[in-house]
Design an enzyme around this catalytic site. Structure first.
Site, PDB file in Angstrom:
ATOM      1  N   LYS A  96       6.530  -0.067   8.854  1.00  0.00           N
ATOM      2  CA  LYS A  96       5.648  -1.025   8.825  1.00  0.00           C
ATOM      3  C   LYS A  96       5.999  -1.900   7.080  1.00  0.00           C
ATOM      4  O   LYS A  96       6.297  -0.685   6.175  1.00  0.00           O
ATOM      5  CB  LYS A  96       4.621  -0.642   8.574  1.00  0.00           C
ATOM      6  CG  LYS A  96       4.522   0.749   7.898  1.00  0.00           C
ATOM      7  CD  LYS A  96       3.221   1.038   8.975  1.00  0.00           C
ATOM      8  CE  LYS A  96       1.892   2.397   7.272  1.00  0.00           C
ATOM      9  NZ  LYS A  96       0.877   2.802   8.453  1.00  0.00           N
TER      10      LYS A  96
ATOM     11  N   ARG B 214     -11.344   4.928  13.174  1.00  0.00           N
ATOM     12  CA  ARG B 214     -10.505   3.222  13.256  1.00  0.00           C
ATOM     13  C   ARG B 214     -10.051   2.856  13.156  1.00  0.00           C
ATOM     14  O   ARG B 214     -10.850   2.218  14.730  1.00  0.00           O
ATOM     15  CB  ARG B 214      -9.923   4.451  11.832  1.00  0.00           C
ATOM     16  CG  ARG B 214      -8.958   2.395  11.253  1.00  0.00           C
ATOM     17  CD  ARG B 214      -7.951   2.478  10.048  1.00  0.00           C
ATOM     18  NE  ARG B 214      -6.886   3.301  10.443  1.00  0.00           N
ATOM     19  CZ  ARG B 214      -5.552   3.643   9.794  1.00  0.00           C
ATOM     20  NH1 ARG B 214      -5.166   3.437   8.146  1.00  0.00           N
ATOM     21  NH2 ARG B 214      -4.690   3.785   9.929  1.00  0.00           N
TER      22      ARG B 214
ATOM     23  N   HIS C 295      -4.266   9.708  14.849  1.00  0.00           N
ATOM     24  CA  HIS C 295      -4.358   9.442  12.984  1.00  0.00           C
ATOM     25  C   HIS C 295      -5.164  10.635  12.152  1.00  0.00           C
ATOM     26  O   HIS C 295      -6.415  10.349  12.842  1.00  0.00           O
ATOM     27  CB  HIS C 295      -4.082   8.081  13.288  1.00  0.00           C
ATOM     28  CG  HIS C 295      -3.052   6.912  11.801  1.00  0.00           C
ATOM     29  ND1 HIS C 295      -1.599   7.825  11.510  1.00  0.00           N
ATOM     30  CD2 HIS C 295      -3.195   6.912  10.710  1.00  0.00           C
ATOM     31  CE1 HIS C 295      -1.683   7.876  10.231  1.00  0.00           C
ATOM     32  NE2 HIS C 295      -2.963   6.893   9.721  1.00  0.00           N
TER      33      HIS C 295
ATOM     34  N   ARG D   4       5.350  10.886  12.405  1.00  0.00           N
ATOM     35  CA  ARG D   4       5.585  10.072  11.812  1.00  0.00           C
ATOM     36  C   ARG D   4       5.654   9.644  10.987  1.00  0.00           C
ATOM     37  O   ARG D   4       4.569   9.195  10.325  1.00  0.00           O
ATOM     38  CB  ARG D   4       4.495   8.786  13.111  1.00  0.00           C
ATOM     39  CG  ARG D   4       4.492   9.385  14.254  1.00  0.00           C
ATOM     40  CD  ARG D   4       3.036   7.648  14.525  1.00  0.00           C
ATOM     41  NE  ARG D   4       1.910   8.216  14.221  1.00  0.00           N
ATOM     42  CZ  ARG D   4       0.749   8.641  14.421  1.00  0.00           C
ATOM     43  NH1 ARG D   4       0.870   9.087  15.707  1.00  0.00           N
ATOM     44  NH2 ARG D   4      -0.358   9.490  14.035  1.00  0.00           N
TER      45      ARG D   4
ATOM     46  N   TYR E 226      -1.711 -12.407 -23.566  1.00  0.00           N
ATOM     47  CA  TYR E 226      -3.575 -12.092 -23.282  1.00  0.00           C
ATOM     48  C   TYR E 226      -4.204 -11.534 -23.747  1.00  0.00           C
ATOM     49  O   TYR E 226      -4.149 -10.802 -23.418  1.00  0.00           O
ATOM     50  CB  TYR E 226      -2.872 -12.988 -21.482  1.00  0.00           C
ATOM     51  CG  TYR E 226      -2.795 -14.434 -21.025  1.00  0.00           C
ATOM     52  CD1 TYR E 226      -2.305 -14.856 -21.713  1.00  0.00           C
ATOM     53  CD2 TYR E 226      -2.051 -14.108 -19.937  1.00  0.00           C
ATOM     54  CE1 TYR E 226      -1.984 -16.517 -21.257  1.00  0.00           C
ATOM     55  CE2 TYR E 226      -1.567 -14.972 -19.385  1.00  0.00           C
ATOM     56  CZ  TYR E 226      -0.981 -16.363 -20.069  1.00  0.00           C
ATOM     57  OH  TYR E 226      -0.240 -16.645 -19.814  1.00  0.00           O
TER      58      TYR E 226
ATOM     59  N   CYS F 172       0.833 -10.029 -17.417  1.00  0.00           N
ATOM     60  CA  CYS F 172       0.352 -11.836 -16.460  1.00  0.00           C
ATOM     61  C   CYS F 172       1.491 -12.180 -15.490  1.00  0.00           C
ATOM     62  O   CYS F 172       1.821 -10.521 -14.921  1.00  0.00           O
ATOM     63  CB  CYS F 172       1.174 -12.385 -17.754  1.00  0.00           C
ATOM     64  SG  CYS F 172       0.741 -12.263 -19.234  1.00  0.00           S
ATOM     65  N   MET F 173       1.606 -13.112 -15.123  1.00  0.00           N
ATOM     66  CA  MET F 173       2.169 -13.155 -13.850  1.00  0.00           C
ATOM     67  C   MET F 173       3.515 -12.497 -13.230  1.00  0.00           C
ATOM     68  O   MET F 173       3.926 -12.146 -12.486  1.00  0.00           O
ATOM     69  CB  MET F 173       1.773 -14.357 -13.166  1.00  0.00           C
ATOM     70  CG  MET F 173       1.941 -15.024 -11.510  1.00  0.00           C
ATOM     71  SD  MET F 173       2.014 -17.088 -11.672  1.00  0.00           S
ATOM     72  CE  MET F 173       0.214 -16.863 -11.250  1.00  0.00           C
ATOM     73  N   ASP F 174       4.025 -13.202 -14.374  1.00  0.00           N
ATOM     74  CA  ASP F 174       5.454 -13.010 -14.438  1.00  0.00           C
ATOM     75  C   ASP F 174       6.302 -11.752 -16.005  1.00  0.00           C
ATOM     76  O   ASP F 174       7.130 -11.846 -16.013  1.00  0.00           O
ATOM     77  CB  ASP F 174       6.539 -14.517 -14.679  1.00  0.00           C
ATOM     78  CG  ASP F 174       5.474 -15.612 -13.861  1.00  0.00           C
ATOM     79  OD1 ASP F 174       5.925 -15.427 -12.947  1.00  0.00           O
ATOM     80  OD2 ASP F 174       4.921 -16.447 -14.974  1.00  0.00           O
TER      81      ASP F 174
HETATM   82  C1  PLP Z   1       1.218   4.143   8.011  1.00  0.00           C
HETATM   83  C2  PLP Z   1       1.041   5.131   9.779  1.00  0.00           C
HETATM   84  C3  PLP Z   1       1.377   6.553   9.540  1.00  0.00           C
HETATM   85  C4  PLP Z   1       3.086   6.711   8.125  1.00  0.00           C
HETATM   86  O1  PLP Z   1       1.856   7.607   7.684  1.00  0.00           O
HETATM   87  P1  PLP Z   1       2.224   8.352   5.869  1.00  0.00           P
HETATM   88  O2  PLP Z   1       1.056   8.617   5.273  1.00  0.00           O
HETATM   89  O3  PLP Z   1       3.070   7.471   4.929  1.00  0.00           O
HETATM   90  O4  PLP Z   1       3.385   8.824   6.480  1.00  0.00           O
HETATM   91  C5  PLP Z   1       2.074   6.861  11.096  1.00  0.00           C
HETATM   92  N1  PLP Z   1       1.103   6.670  11.527  1.00  0.00           N
HETATM   93  C6  PLP Z   1       0.502   5.517  12.114  1.00  0.00           C
HETATM   94  C7  PLP Z   1      -0.274   5.049  12.584  1.00  0.00           C
HETATM   95  C8  PLP Z   1       0.375   4.409  10.601  1.00  0.00           C
HETATM   96  O5  PLP Z   1       0.059   3.282  10.206  1.00  0.00           O
END
Ligand code: PLP
Length: 392
Positions: free
Chosen positions: A49, A147, A179, A235, A279, A326-328
């Site tokens: 992601k 969540r 999770h 995951r 700045y 700064c920004m850049d």
């Molecule tokens: C982001 C995410 C993960 C991975 O989490 P890490 O802490 O980066 O390993 C696994 N499952 C779900 C649902 C997530 O949103």
């Protein structure tokens, strides 16, 4: 975590670039293999992601698949569609939707979807009827993260809502998942409590007739430190990128950082003692000195609160940012005797000897390494490296 064998781009590749991120795909593959070896009885979902935590969605996904990932996981449907359009055919799950999400776009591309509430199942089933596909659904239970997921008695209601849709052939419940809230605090009692609640929820779904292929709950931290949570599929995200989800534990688990962020000095000049820098004049040298201008700023993901604290390496000098980000751009004090020149490489973070790490940046700016790599700006080119090169 220092690795002298990390591939580096040739000077010709980075010549003329202001700031760039090197992404070591051989390290990524090594990390996937390392994590798979820790969870040998589980399938592996590479979490890619958020543009693969800033590392580049498609090249990272391909490398993870080369290293044995059986699944890819993303939060948003658009990311999943981008993976399919790039030609990846690996099993793929997307898990964040809102009312009106185009589930037909997922189903027509063999993308698995997730549901935390009955109305989501209804939207998925409608898309299934419209496309003539059976939707592969992963039902999410909230086991205590507070969540996403169905909480408490809502879980039974979600399962009972899914069953007739399954009998109809609109959906197939292929996964049940949850999770963790505190998997990064290995001793925390919620870890075991969430696991217990998860396996109860699975049992309840099975009593109602669900026959999921995969039960899954382990993020990176759980993959590394909670083998009892590996279940059918793990995951990992952050660990795949070579960063520790448990930096308080003095163990790199054999992982290698994947991203290095570098820039070239745009200008080197002398300033006198007492001349404020950038700045707000938040930095004032007390001797005559040489400063370098680094063409990377908060638009490139350098946190503004790295002002005066963001760690850097320039040649043999290990130092911190001088003055405001700064920004850049920002400035580095190279010291009175510096022989640095415009064009010299500045490392913000990397994995080589003496280089600051993304974790060092997180510590300096009061955040987590996840944010440091994920926030690297869209305009920063990612150079995907998978073989030995030469130092720029
Ligand atoms: C982001 C995410 C993960 C991975 O989490 P890490 O802490 O980066 O390993 C696994 N499952 C779900 C649902 C997530 O949103």
């Amino acid at each position: 975590m220092t690795h002298t064998d990390a591939p580096t781009p040739t000077r010709a590749v980075t010549d003329g670039l202001t700031v760039w991120a090197e992404v070591d795909l051989s390290a990524l593959e090594h990390n996937v293999r390392t994590l798979r070896a820790l969870a040998p009885r589980s399938q592996f979902m590479a979490v890619v992601k958020a543009d693969a935590y800033g590392h580049g969605l498609v090249p990272v996904a391909r490398a993870a698949v080369r290293a044995g990932a059986e699944w890819l996981g993303v939060a948003q449907l658009g990311e999943a569609v981008a993976l399919r359009e790039a030609g990846l055919t690996t099993r793929l799950l997307t898990w964040l939707s809102v009312p009106g999400t185009d589930f037909a776009a997922a189903l027509s591309r063999d993308i698995d979807v997730a549901a935390s509430a009955p109305w989501v199942l209804d939207e998925i089933a409608a898309a299934a009827r419209a496309t003539g596909r059976t939707a592969r659904v992963h039902l999410k239970v909230d086991t205590g993260l507070g969540r996403g997921g169905a909480y408490g008695a809502d879980w039974g209601a979600l399962v009972r809502h899914a069953r007739p849709l399954e009998v109809e052939g609109a959906i197939a419940v292929v996964g049940i998942w949850t999770h963790f809230a505190l998997a990064d605090s290995p001793e925390h009692p919620t870890v075991l409590a969430q696991q217990e609640r998860f396996f109860e929820a699975v049992a309840e779904a099975e009593r109602e007739g669900c026959r999921p292929e995969v039960r899954h709950l382990a993020n990176s931290a759980a993959t590394l430190v909670h083998p009892s949570a590996h279940a059918d599929l793990v995951r990992p995200g952050i660990a795949m990128y070579g960063l520790s989800p448990v930096p308080q534990i003095d163990d790199d688990f054999g992982l290698r950082p994947v991203m290095s962020l570098r820039a070239r000095l745009a200008l080197v000049k002398r300033i006198p003692a007492g001349q404020g820098v950038s700045y707000g004049h938040a930095y004032v040298p007390d001797v005559d000195t040489t400063v370098g201008l680094v063409p990377a700023g908060y638009a490139d993901g350098v946190p503004r609160n790295a002002t005066n604290v963001g760690p850097l390496r320039v040649g043999d000098l290990r130092t911190t940012i001088a003055g405001r980000v700064c920004m850049d751009q920002f400035v580095v004090d190279l010291g009175p005797e510096s022989g640095a020149e415009a064009g010299d490489v500045v490392t913000l973070f990397g994995s080589g000897p003496g280089e600051p790490t993304a974790q060092d940046w997180a510590d300096a700016t009061d955040t987590i390494s996840y944010e440091i790599v994920t926030r690297v700006g869209a305009r920063v080119p990612r150079l995907h490296l998978d073989g030995p090169g030469e130092h720029p």
